[in-house]
Design a protein around this motif. Structure first.
Motif, PDB file in Angstrom:
ATOM      1  N   GLU A   1     -32.703  -6.171 -18.240  1.00 24.06           N
ATOM      2  CA  GLU A   1     -31.935  -5.029 -17.754  1.00 24.06           C
ATOM      3  C   GLU A   1     -32.344  -4.679 -16.331  1.00 24.06           C
ATOM      4  O   GLU A   1     -33.473  -4.946 -15.912  1.00 24.06           O
ATOM      5  N   THR A   2     -31.433  -4.061 -15.618  1.00 24.57           N
ATOM      6  CA  THR A   2     -31.707  -3.577 -14.276  1.00 24.57           C
ATOM      7  C   THR A   2     -32.940  -2.678 -14.308  1.00 24.57           C
ATOM      8  O   THR A   2     -33.091  -1.849 -15.206  1.00 24.57           O
TER       9      THR A   2
ATOM     10  N   TYR B   1     -23.455 -17.344 -24.493  1.00 22.82           N
ATOM     11  CA  TYR B   1     -24.876 -17.159 -24.221  1.00 22.82           C
ATOM     12  C   TYR B   1     -25.339 -15.712 -24.398  1.00 22.82           C
ATOM     13  O   TYR B   1     -26.491 -15.403 -24.151  1.00 22.82           O
ATOM     14  N   ARG B   2     -24.474 -14.834 -24.842  1.00 25.85           N
ATOM     15  CA  ARG B   2     -24.803 -13.405 -24.883  1.00 25.85           C
ATOM     16  C   ARG B   2     -26.004 -13.085 -25.770  1.00 25.85           C
ATOM     17  O   ARG B   2     -26.649 -12.064 -25.581  1.00 25.85           O
ATOM     18  N   ASN B   3     -26.341 -13.933 -26.746  1.00 26.37           N
ATOM     19  CA  ASN B   3     -27.489 -13.680 -27.614  1.00 26.37           C
ATOM     20  C   ASN B   3     -28.777 -14.325 -27.123  1.00 26.37           C
ATOM     21  O   ASN B   3     -29.829 -14.154 -27.743  1.00 26.37           O
ATOM     22  N   GLN B   4     -28.699 -15.065 -26.018  1.00 27.12           N
ATOM     23  CA  GLN B   4     -29.907 -15.634 -25.429  1.00 27.12           C
ATOM     24  C   GLN B   4     -30.779 -14.479 -24.937  1.00 27.12           C
ATOM     25  O   GLN B   4     -30.272 -13.505 -24.378  1.00 27.12           O
ATOM     26  N   PRO B   5     -32.088 -14.527 -25.142  1.00 28.21           N
ATOM     27  CA  PRO B   5     -32.954 -13.403 -24.760  1.00 28.21           C
ATOM     28  C   PRO B   5     -32.787 -12.929 -23.313  1.00 28.21           C
ATOM     29  O   PRO B   5     -32.741 -11.730 -23.062  1.00 28.21           O
ATOM     30  N   LEU B   6     -32.688 -13.855 -22.360  1.00 33.78           N
ATOM     31  CA  LEU B   6     -32.541 -13.433 -20.969  1.00 33.78           C
ATOM     32  C   LEU B   6     -31.248 -12.652 -20.744  1.00 33.78           C
ATOM     33  O   LEU B   6     -31.212 -11.697 -19.977  1.00 33.78           O
TER      34      LEU B   6
ATOM     35  N   ASP C   1     -32.273  -6.343 -10.056  1.00 35.24           N
ATOM     36  CA  ASP C   1     -31.081  -5.665  -9.557  1.00 35.24           C
ATOM     37  C   ASP C   1     -29.811  -6.476  -9.791  1.00 35.24           C
ATOM     38  O   ASP C   1     -28.715  -6.003  -9.503  1.00 35.24           O
ATOM     39  N   HIS C   2     -29.962  -7.693 -10.359  1.00 37.60           N
ATOM     40  CA  HIS C   2     -28.780  -8.522 -10.592  1.00 37.60           C
ATOM     41  C   HIS C   2     -29.138  -9.691 -11.508  1.00 37.60           C
ATOM     42  O   HIS C   2     -30.223 -10.251 -11.415  1.00 37.60           O
ATOM     43  N   THR C   3     -28.200 -10.062 -12.369  1.00 35.03           N
ATOM     44  CA  THR C   3     -28.284 -11.305 -13.144  1.00 35.03           C
ATOM     45  C   THR C   3     -26.907 -11.948 -13.111  1.00 35.03           C
ATOM     46  O   THR C   3     -25.892 -11.257 -12.997  1.00 35.03           O
ATOM     47  N   SER C   4     -26.873 -13.280 -13.197  1.00 36.49           N
ATOM     48  CA  SER C   4     -25.576 -13.953 -13.255  1.00 36.49           C
ATOM     49  C   SER C   4     -25.730 -15.381 -13.757  1.00 36.49           C
ATOM     50  O   SER C   4     -26.823 -15.938 -13.776  1.00 36.49           O
ATOM     51  N   PHE C   5     -24.607 -15.948 -14.133  1.00 40.34           N
ATOM     52  CA  PHE C   5     -24.548 -17.325 -14.618  1.00 40.34           C
ATOM     53  C   PHE C   5     -24.337 -18.278 -13.447  1.00 40.34           C
ATOM     54  O   PHE C   5     -23.447 -19.125 -13.464  1.00 40.34           O
ATOM     55  N   LEU C   6     -25.152 -18.119 -12.433  1.00 39.61           N
ATOM     56  CA  LEU C   6     -25.168 -18.967 -11.244  1.00 39.61           C
ATOM     57  C   LEU C   6     -26.616 -19.304 -10.939  1.00 39.61           C
ATOM     58  O   LEU C   6     -27.520 -18.597 -11.387  1.00 39.61           O
TER      59      LEU C   6
END
Length: 119
Positions: free
Chosen positions: A35-36, A25-30, A88-93
Motif C-alpha cells: 500500500e501507499t 495477479y490480484r491475490n499475489q502478495p505484492l 508512492d506507486h505500483t504497476s504492472f510494468l
C-alpha cells in the motif's frame, strides 16, 4: 479533478491494460498487500528481495522490480518509492518502462505541464 491527475490515470490505465491481466495477479502478495506509504523494509517482508533496485530518473526515489508468476506466466511488477523511502506507486510494468512512460509524458508537446509525484 485536475488535468494532470486525469492524464496520469489515463496513461496508467492504458499501459496497465495493454501489458497485463491485473485481475489474474490480484491475490499475489505484492499486489494485494503493498500500500501507499509502506517502507522499503515492509515491501521486502511481503515480496522478498526485488530482482533489481534502481534510482528513479524523473523524481527523487527508488524503484523495485519484481516478476510475478501465476499459472506458468510471468508478469513484471514494480514498487516505486519517493525520496523518503515510502511507496508512492505500483504497476504492472518494469521500473524502466514506468520511467520511460513518465519521461515521455513530461516531454515538450506531451500536453502536460507537470506530472508531479511520479517515478
Amino acid at each position: 479533478m485536475n488535468k494532470v491527475l486525469i492524464v496520469m490515470l489515463t496513461l496508467l490505465s492504458a499501459t496497465s491494460g495493454c501489458t497485463s491481466n491485473s485481475h489474474v495477479y490480484r491475490n499475489q502478495p505484492l499486489v494485494a498487500k503493498v500500500e501507499t506509504g509502506m517502507t522499503q523494509e515492509q515491501v521486502r517482508q511481503i515480496g522478498g528481495e526485488p530482482l533489481s533496485v534502481t534510482p528513479r530518473t524523473v523524481e527523487l526515489g527508488t524503484c523495485f522490480d519484481y516478476v510475478l508468476t501465476q499459472a506458468g506466466h510471468n508478469q513484471p511488477f514494480n514498487v516505486s518509492f519517493d525520496g523518503s523511502g515510502k511507496v508512492d506507486h505500483t504497476s504492472f510494468l518494469t521500473c524502466a518502462e514506468w520511467s520511460h512512460a513518465q519521461q515521455k509524458a513530461r516531454a515538450p508537446g506531451s500536453g502536460t505541464v507537470d506530472m508531479g509525484g511520479g517515478y
